[in-house]
Design a protein around this motif. Structure first.
Motif, PDB file in Angstrom:
ATOM      1  N   GLU A   1      25.470  72.339  95.962  1.00 51.88           N
ATOM      2  CA  GLU A   1      26.021  73.130  96.833  1.00 51.88           C
ATOM      3  C   GLU A   1      27.447  73.066  97.020  1.00 51.88           C
ATOM      4  O   GLU A   1      28.019  72.105  96.202  1.00 51.88           O
ATOM      5  CB  GLU A   1      25.708  72.643  98.366  1.00 51.88           C
ATOM      6  CG  GLU A   1      24.315  72.925  98.871  1.00 51.88           C
ATOM      7  CD  GLU A   1      23.264  71.805  98.034  1.00 51.88           C
ATOM      8  OE1 GLU A   1      22.139  71.910  98.521  1.00 51.88           O
ATOM      9  OE2 GLU A   1      23.628  70.653  97.497  1.00 51.88           O
ATOM     10  N   PRO A   2      28.198  74.175  96.967  1.00 48.45           N
ATOM     11  CA  PRO A   2      29.488  74.361  97.044  1.00 48.45           C
ATOM     12  C   PRO A   2      30.002  73.285  97.907  1.00 48.45           C
ATOM     13  O   PRO A   2      29.512  72.695  98.914  1.00 48.45           O
ATOM     14  CB  PRO A   2      29.967  75.582  97.626  1.00 48.45           C
ATOM     15  CG  PRO A   2      28.520  76.480  97.283  1.00 48.45           C
ATOM     16  CD  PRO A   2      27.444  75.525  97.318  1.00 48.45           C
ATOM     17  N   THR A   3      31.135  72.707  97.473  1.00 49.24           N
ATOM     18  CA  THR A   3      31.722  71.505  98.039  1.00 49.24           C
ATOM     19  C   THR A   3      32.072  71.652  99.659  1.00 49.24           C
ATOM     20  O   THR A   3      32.030  70.889 100.402  1.00 49.24           O
ATOM     21  CB  THR A   3      33.047  71.016  97.264  1.00 49.24           C
ATOM     22  OG1 THR A   3      34.214  72.044  97.204  1.00 49.24           O
ATOM     23  CG2 THR A   3      32.781  70.367  96.001  1.00 49.24           C
ATOM     24  N   THR A   4      32.681  72.947  99.715  1.00 46.02           N
ATOM     25  CA  THR A   4      32.863  73.411 101.321  1.00 46.02           C
ATOM     26  C   THR A   4      31.886  73.198 101.938  1.00 46.02           C
ATOM     27  O   THR A   4      31.792  72.954 103.502  1.00 46.02           O
ATOM     28  CB  THR A   4      33.717  74.597 101.447  1.00 46.02           C
ATOM     29  OG1 THR A   4      33.020  75.685 100.714  1.00 46.02           O
ATOM     30  CG2 THR A   4      35.056  74.616 100.580  1.00 46.02           C
ATOM     31  N   PHE A   5      30.676  73.764 101.399  1.00 47.85           N
ATOM     32  CA  PHE A   5      29.411  73.826 102.237  1.00 47.85           C
ATOM     33  C   PHE A   5      28.998  72.370 102.556  1.00 47.85           C
ATOM     34  O   PHE A   5      28.610  72.092 103.825  1.00 47.85           O
ATOM     35  CB  PHE A   5      28.294  74.637 101.520  1.00 47.85           C
ATOM     36  CG  PHE A   5      28.587  76.180 101.463  1.00 47.85           C
ATOM     37  CD1 PHE A   5      29.756  76.672 102.017  1.00 47.85           C
ATOM     38  CD2 PHE A   5      27.813  76.719 100.821  1.00 47.85           C
ATOM     39  CE1 PHE A   5      29.856  78.037 101.817  1.00 47.85           C
ATOM     40  CE2 PHE A   5      27.787  78.315 100.847  1.00 47.85           C
ATOM     41  CZ  PHE A   5      28.963  78.829 101.155  1.00 47.85           C
ATOM     42  N   ILE A   6      28.944  71.698 101.625  1.00 47.49           N
ATOM     43  CA  ILE A   6      28.257  70.247 101.604  1.00 47.49           C
ATOM     44  C   ILE A   6      28.976  69.552 102.268  1.00 47.49           C
ATOM     45  O   ILE A   6      28.571  68.468 103.180  1.00 47.49           O
ATOM     46  CB  ILE A   6      27.491  69.822 100.119  1.00 47.49           C
ATOM     47  CG1 ILE A   6      26.794  68.316 100.270  1.00 47.49           C
ATOM     48  CG2 ILE A   6      29.139  69.364  99.341  1.00 47.49           C
ATOM     49  CD1 ILE A   6      25.405  68.603 100.885  1.00 47.49           C
ATOM     50  N   GLU A   7      30.254  69.424 102.382  1.00 48.76           N
ATOM     51  CA  GLU A   7      31.084  68.635 103.188  1.00 48.76           C
ATOM     52  C   GLU A   7      31.139  68.942 104.823  1.00 48.76           C
ATOM     53  O   GLU A   7      30.985  67.853 105.442  1.00 48.76           O
ATOM     54  CB  GLU A   7      32.610  68.785 102.615  1.00 48.76           C
ATOM     55  CG  GLU A   7      33.624  67.827 103.391  1.00 48.76           C
ATOM     56  CD  GLU A   7      35.064  67.786 102.604  1.00 48.76           C
ATOM     57  OE1 GLU A   7      35.670  66.932 102.586  1.00 48.76           O
ATOM     58  OE2 GLU A   7      35.239  68.722 101.909  1.00 48.76           O
ATOM     59  N   SER A   8      30.958  70.328 104.980  1.00 54.31           N
ATOM     60  CA  SER A   8      30.786  70.621 106.211  1.00 54.31           C
ATOM     61  C   SER A   8      29.589  70.287 106.932  1.00 54.31           C
ATOM     62  O   SER A   8      29.315  69.794 108.031  1.00 54.31           O
ATOM     63  CB  SER A   8      31.004  72.142 106.426  1.00 54.31           C
ATOM     64  OG  SER A   8      32.310  72.552 106.123  1.00 54.31           O
TER      65      SER A   8
ATOM     66  N   THR B   1      30.275  68.202  93.706  1.00 57.13           N
ATOM     67  CA  THR B   1      29.211  68.037  94.893  1.00 57.13           C
ATOM     68  C   THR B   1      28.748  66.546  95.015  1.00 57.13           C
ATOM     69  O   THR B   1      28.734  66.204  95.944  1.00 57.13           O
ATOM     70  CB  THR B   1      27.968  68.744  94.323  1.00 57.13           C
ATOM     71  OG1 THR B   1      28.489  70.178  94.353  1.00 57.13           O
ATOM     72  CG2 THR B   1      26.942  68.673  95.617  1.00 57.13           C
ATOM     73  N   ILE B   2      28.835  65.897  93.709  1.00 57.58           N
ATOM     74  CA  ILE B   2      28.412  64.518  93.627  1.00 57.58           C
ATOM     75  C   ILE B   2      29.445  63.739  94.268  1.00 57.58           C
ATOM     76  O   ILE B   2      29.416  62.578  95.068  1.00 57.58           O
ATOM     77  CB  ILE B   2      28.163  64.220  92.149  1.00 57.58           C
ATOM     78  CG1 ILE B   2      26.863  64.794  91.668  1.00 57.58           C
ATOM     79  CG2 ILE B   2      28.141  62.517  92.311  1.00 57.58           C
ATOM     80  CD1 ILE B   2      26.877  64.638  90.230  1.00 57.58           C
ATOM     81  N   GLN B   3      30.756  64.050  94.069  1.00 58.95           N
ATOM     82  CA  GLN B   3      31.848  63.289  94.634  1.00 58.95           C
ATOM     83  C   GLN B   3      31.863  63.594  96.199  1.00 58.95           C
ATOM     84  O   GLN B   3      32.195  62.479  96.524  1.00 58.95           O
ATOM     85  CB  GLN B   3      33.240  63.508  93.903  1.00 58.95           C
ATOM     86  CG  GLN B   3      33.475  63.385  92.688  1.00 58.95           C
ATOM     87  CD  GLN B   3      34.554  63.805  91.784  1.00 58.95           C
ATOM     88  OE1 GLN B   3      34.924  64.917  92.338  1.00 58.95           O
ATOM     89  NE2 GLN B   3      34.948  63.322  90.525  1.00 58.95           N
ATOM     90  N   VAL B   4      31.372  64.457  96.623  1.00 58.32           N
ATOM     91  CA  VAL B   4      31.668  64.694  98.256  1.00 58.32           C
ATOM     92  C   VAL B   4      30.658  63.888  98.552  1.00 58.32           C
ATOM     93  O   VAL B   4      30.762  62.992  99.668  1.00 58.32           O
ATOM     94  CB  VAL B   4      31.528  66.411  98.454  1.00 58.32           C
ATOM     95  CG1 VAL B   4      30.996  66.458 100.006  1.00 58.32           C
ATOM     96  CG2 VAL B   4      32.593  67.105  98.142  1.00 58.32           C
ATOM     97  N   ILE B   5      29.524  63.749  98.217  1.00 55.99           N
ATOM     98  CA  ILE B   5      28.241  63.023  98.820  1.00 55.99           C
ATOM     99  C   ILE B   5      28.541  61.471  98.692  1.00 55.99           C
ATOM    100  O   ILE B   5      28.460  60.919  99.507  1.00 55.99           O
ATOM    101  CB  ILE B   5      26.892  63.402  97.950  1.00 55.99           C
ATOM    102  CG1 ILE B   5      26.565  64.797  98.299  1.00 55.99           C
ATOM    103  CG2 ILE B   5      25.889  62.490  98.096  1.00 55.99           C
ATOM    104  CD1 ILE B   5      25.474  65.301  97.259  1.00 55.99           C
TER     105      ILE B   5
END
Length: 272
Positions: free
Chosen positions: A19-26, A52-56
Motif C-alpha cells: 500500500e502507498p505509505t500515506t494510505f497504510i500510515e493513515s 511500506t514495510i518501514q511504516v508497518i
C-alpha cells in the motif's frame, strides 16, 4: 464478555501488500487511535516495497498491540487473512484494510453492539467512500435487519468487508476464508456461515472511510463475477431452494451480461 486476563477482547486483522505509505500510515493510525483500547492488531504483511514495510515496522515499535506476520514466501491475500485469524486471541475479531480509515469510535461501538446482541454472530456497518486524497465523495448504506440482509444476499454482498466483526466461535468451528477464492472470498464465507445457521446484522452506524481510487465499478471484473457465482453455487442451500436458485440465477446474469450493462446497474445502485 470483557476479558479479565491479559489477553485482548478484540483482535483486528489486516492483510497488506505494498500500500502507498500515506494510505497504510493513515489506516494504522486510525486503529491505534481508537477510543477503545483492549485489542491486538495483527498485520499479515506480504509487502516488498521497503517504504511500506518501514511504516508497518514503525507501528510495532511504537505500540506493542501491533503484531506483524510475515512468511518466507508470498502468502497472497486470502492466506494472509487466514494466517492472522489463526493467531488471533480475541473473543471478537474485526477486519480492516490497509487503505481504509476506521472512524475513531468504530471498535468501541462494535464491542458495545456485541455485548448487547449476544445472538448475533457477525455484523458490520455503513461506510463513507473517500477518494485518493481522503475526501468523502459518497456513502454506502447496508441493510440492518436479518430479513433485509437475506434479501440482499440474493443479488449483492450485504456487508462491507472491512467493517465486519465476528465472534471467535466462528473461527473455533473451522470457518476460515476458502483459499480457492481469489475474489469474493468474503461473500463465500458469509454464504457458508448463512448455510450453517449463523446470525447476521448490520449496525446503523458509519464505521469506516472506504478508499476508492479511480472508477469503482471497474473493480467489478468478469473474474469477480465468476467467483461470486462460484460462491453461490458452492453454498446452494437445499432447504432454501427459492433463495438459492434466485441467488444463483442473478449471479449468472451478472457473469454473462455485457460489461456496459453491469457498470450501468452498479452505478445506479451506488448513486447517492
Amino acid at each position: 464478555m470483557e476479558k479479565t486476563d491479559n489477553s485482548p477482547l478484540v483482535s483486528i486483522i489486516m492483510a497488506t501488500f505494498n500500500e502507498p505509505t500515506t494510505f497504510i500510515e493513515s489506516s494504522i493510525d486510525s486503529i491505534l487511535g481508537q477510543d477503545y483500547k483492549n485489542f491486538e492488531f495483527l498485520i499479515a504483511d506480504d509487502s516488498t516495497n521497503l517504504e511500506t514495510i518501514q511504516v508497518i515496522d514503525a507501528a510495532t515499535a511504537k505500540d506493542d498491540r501491533v503484531k506483524v506476520i510475515r512468511k518466507p514466501s508470498k502468502m497472497g491475500f486470502v492466506h494472509a487473512l487466514n494466517c492472522a485469524l489463526s493467531e488471533a486471541k480475541g473473543e471478537l475479531i474485526a477486519r480492516m484494510d490497509g487503505d481504509d480509515i476506521a472512524l475513531p469510535n468504530r471498535i468501541g461501538k462494535q464491542v458495545r453492539f456485541a455485548l448487547a446482541n449476544p445472538s448475533i454472530d457477525l455484523f458490520g456497518g455503513n461506510i463513507y467512500i473517500i477518494n485518493q486524497q481522503g475526501d468523502v465523495v459518497s456513502q454506502r448504506l447496508y441493510p440492518n435487519s436479518s430479513f433485509s440482509i437475506k434479501m440482499m444476499f440474493t443479488y449483492r454482498n450485504p456487508f462491507a468487508h472491512p467493517t465486519i466483526m465476528c465472534r471467535r466461535k466462528i473461527i473455533d468451528n473451522g470457518f476460515y476464508y476458502d483459499p480457492d477464492f481469489k475474489k469474493a472470498e468474503d461473500l463465500e464465507l458469509y454464504l457458508r456461515l448463512y448455510k450453517n445457521g449463523y446470525k447476521f446484522k448490520n449496525m446503523p452506524d458509519f464505521l469506516l472511510k472506504y478508499r476508492v481510487v479511480g472508477d469503482q465499478q471497474k473493480k467489478r471484473t468478469t473474474e469477480n463475477w465468476h467467483f461470486n457465482h462460484k460462491a453461490r453455487a458452492k453454498n446452494f442451500i437445499l432447504r432454501k431452494p427459492l433463495f438459492s436458485t434466485l441467488s444463483w440465477t442473478i449471479s449468472l446474469f451478472y457473469l454473462c451480461a455485457p460489461q456496459w450493462l453491469v457498470s450501468y446497474l452498479y452505478r445506479r445502485e451506488n448513486k447517492h
